[in-house]
Design a protein around this motif. Structure first.
Motif, mmCIF file in Angstrom:
data_model
loop_
_atom_site.group_PDB
_atom_site.id
_atom_site.type_symbol
_atom_site.label_atom_id
_atom_site.label_comp_id
_atom_site.label_asym_id
_atom_site.label_seq_id
_atom_site.Cartn_x
_atom_site.Cartn_y
_atom_site.Cartn_z
ATOM 1 N N ASN A 15 0.836 -1.184 0.000
ATOM 2 C CA ASN A 15 0.000 0.000 0.000
ATOM 3 C C ASN A 15 0.880 1.247 0.000
ATOM 4 N N PRO A 16 0.331 2.376 -0.465
ATOM 5 C CA PRO A 16 1.133 3.610 -0.446
ATOM 6 C C PRO A 16 1.702 3.892 0.940
ATOM 7 N N GLY A 17 2.962 4.276 0.983
ATOM 8 C CA GLY A 17 3.613 4.546 2.259
ATOM 9 C C GLY A 17 3.386 5.974 2.719
ATOM 10 N N ASP A 18 3.800 6.223 3.942
ATOM 11 C CA ASP A 18 3.655 7.550 4.540
ATOM 12 C C ASP A 18 4.987 8.283 4.430
ATOM 13 N N PRO A 19 5.041 9.397 3.659
ATOM 14 C CA PRO A 19 6.304 10.106 3.474
ATOM 15 C C PRO A 19 6.645 11.063 4.611
ATOM 16 N N SER A 20 5.948 10.957 5.749
ATOM 17 C CA SER A 20 6.137 11.944 6.811
ATOM 18 C C SER A 20 7.556 11.933 7.376
ATOM 19 N N ASP A 21 8.251 10.802 7.292
ATOM 20 C CA ASP A 21 9.617 10.744 7.811
ATOM 21 C C ASP A 21 10.536 11.717 7.077
ATOM 22 N N ALA A 22 10.186 12.041 5.839
ATOM 23 C CA ALA A 22 11.006 12.974 5.063
ATOM 24 C C ALA A 22 10.590 14.421 5.287
ATOM 25 N N ASP A 23 9.576 14.633 6.124
ATOM 26 C CA ASP A 23 9.027 15.965 6.331
ATOM 27 C C ASP A 23 9.570 16.564 7.623
ATOM 28 N N PHE A 24 10.789 17.082 7.565
ATOM 29 C CA PHE A 24 11.370 17.766 8.716
ATOM 30 C C PHE A 24 11.986 19.074 8.232
ATOM 31 N N PRO A 25 12.022 20.108 9.081
ATOM 32 C CA PRO A 25 12.481 21.435 8.641
ATOM 33 C C PRO A 25 13.995 21.493 8.473
ATOM 34 N N VAL A 26 14.412 22.061 7.359
ATOM 35 C CA VAL A 26 15.831 22.239 7.048
ATOM 36 C C VAL A 26 16.027 23.665 6.556
ATOM 37 N N THR A 27 17.116 24.287 6.949
ATOM 38 C CA THR A 27 17.369 25.664 6.534
ATOM 39 C C THR A 27 18.859 25.864 6.289
ATOM 40 N N LEU A 28 19.183 26.980 5.646
ATOM 41 C CA LEU A 28 20.573 27.379 5.423
ATOM 42 C C LEU A 28 20.947 28.461 6.422
ATOM 43 N N LYS A 29 22.101 28.310 7.048
ATOM 44 C CA LYS A 29 22.579 29.290 8.027
ATOM 45 C C LYS A 29 24.039 29.635 7.712
ATOM 46 N N PRO A 30 24.473 30.847 8.096
ATOM 47 C CA PRO A 30 25.875 31.230 7.864
ATOM 48 C C PRO A 30 26.834 30.306 8.611
ATOM 49 N N VAL A 31 27.994 30.111 8.014
ATOM 50 C CA VAL A 31 29.054 29.351 8.668
ATOM 51 C C VAL A 31 29.982 30.345 9.368
ATOM 52 N N LEU A 32 30.229 30.132 10.663
ATOM 53 C CA LEU A 32 31.044 31.042 11.455
ATOM 54 C C LEU A 32 32.241 30.313 12.045
ATOM 55 N N TYR A 33 33.289 31.063 12.296
ATOM 56 C CA TYR A 33 34.407 30.526 13.081
ATOM 57 C C TYR A 33 34.822 31.594 14.107
ATOM 58 N N ARG A 34 35.441 31.115 15.167
ATOM 59 C CA ARG A 34 35.788 32.034 16.253
ATOM 60 C C ARG A 34 37.273 32.370 16.191
ATOM 61 N N ALA A 35 37.574 33.656 16.274
ATOM 62 C CA ALA A 35 38.960 34.123 16.261
ATOM 63 C C ALA A 35 39.070 35.357 17.137
ATOM 64 N N ASN A 36 40.015 35.333 18.056
ATOM 65 C CA ASN A 36 40.260 36.462 18.960
ATOM 66 C C ASN A 36 38.989 36.869 19.705
#
Length: 274
Positions: A15-36
């Protein structure tokens, strides 16, 4: 964790499956590094972050286009909901914390025969990633039943398929339109395949189809046709559409080549020839 394989045979009667496992929020965020003692942004890089868990999935270019798994799955569902396809068995697989998604949708009620013992079932295969390990891939075509095994058959079929990189425009709506067109016309496609499977290969006609193409593309297709033991128009068509769906670098060039191949074979190998 070992990558979970897709067992296509297990999807035939599910029977048709439930695609809810693939339904989670994803976003793009800046990449940071720490210096001084201060945080500094890494130029031209973004982190793909799973918002429900806070887990970073990948670091990508700032040109990366984030396409959510659910958006692709919803586009397929919207296309098939408009067509009387009957039950749609499917398998949806996630790995690498959800960074990779693979899905297979099959339409067994539309299955038909090309020749004795050679049945084709229309299907769509999707792969999407959030970690940049591969392109978005969408293949619209058919599976061939051979004994109790399944193998990819029908090449790109009339609707074709394409690969699209994770940058610029991602044609999700066009995917759905192509799928709907393919499914509603599958009976006609099968009939044409049946005629081609009985036609001896005419290399002169194939050369006329390939003549307008770039020399490298045409020669690669010729080599694939020559390597096939099956010397029919159908085998040549499969070789040509396979190149379009597996070797082109963008969906636009794939669609353009598929349109040329489909038009060329229907003009130079009309079913009335048989």
């Amino acid at each position: 964790m070992a990558r979970q394989p897709i067992d296509l045979a297990t999807h035939i009667n599910q029977n048709p499956g439930d695609p809810s496992d693939a339904d989670f929020p994803v976003t793009l965020k800046p990449v940071l590094y720490r210096a001084n003692g201060a945080y500094i942004t890494v130029p031209k890089r973004m982190a793909v972050v799973r918002e429900d868990t806070g887990t970073p999935l990948a670091v990508v270019s700032d040109r990366y286009t984030l396409v959510h798994h659910r958006r692709l799955l919803d586009a397929i569902a919207a296309a098939t909901d408009q067509i009387d396809t009957g039950p749609v068995p499917r398998g949806i697989f996630l790995d690498r914390g959800g960074a990779r998604m693979r899905a297979v949708f099959k339409f067994p009620s539309l299955t038909g025969s090309v020749a004795d013992g050679d049945k084709l079932c229309p299907c769509i295969k999707i792969q999407n990633t959030y970690d940049g390990t591969s392109r978005i891939t969408v293949h619209i075509g058919a599976f061939r039943f051979v004994c109790t095994n399944l193998a990819v058959g029908g090449g790109g079929a009339f609707a074709g398929g394409f690969m699209a990189v994770h940058s610029g425009e991602i044609p999700v709506d066009e995917i759905a339109q192509q799928l709907g067109s393919y499914l509603t016309g599958f009976d006609r496609i099968l009939w044409t395949y049946q005629m081609w499977s009985e036609m001896p290969l005419d290399q002169d006609r194939v050369d006329q189809i390939l003549e307008p193409l770039p020399e490298r593309t045409a020669n690669t297709i010729r080599e694939r046709i020559a390597a096939s033991a099956n010397r029919t128009a159908y085998a040549a068509y499969n070789a040509a559409t396979w190149h379009a769906t597996h070797r082109m670098r963008s969906y636009r060039s794939a669609f353009e080549l598929l349109r040329h191949i489909n038009r060329g074979f229907q003009e130079h190998f009309p079913p009335s020839m048989n």
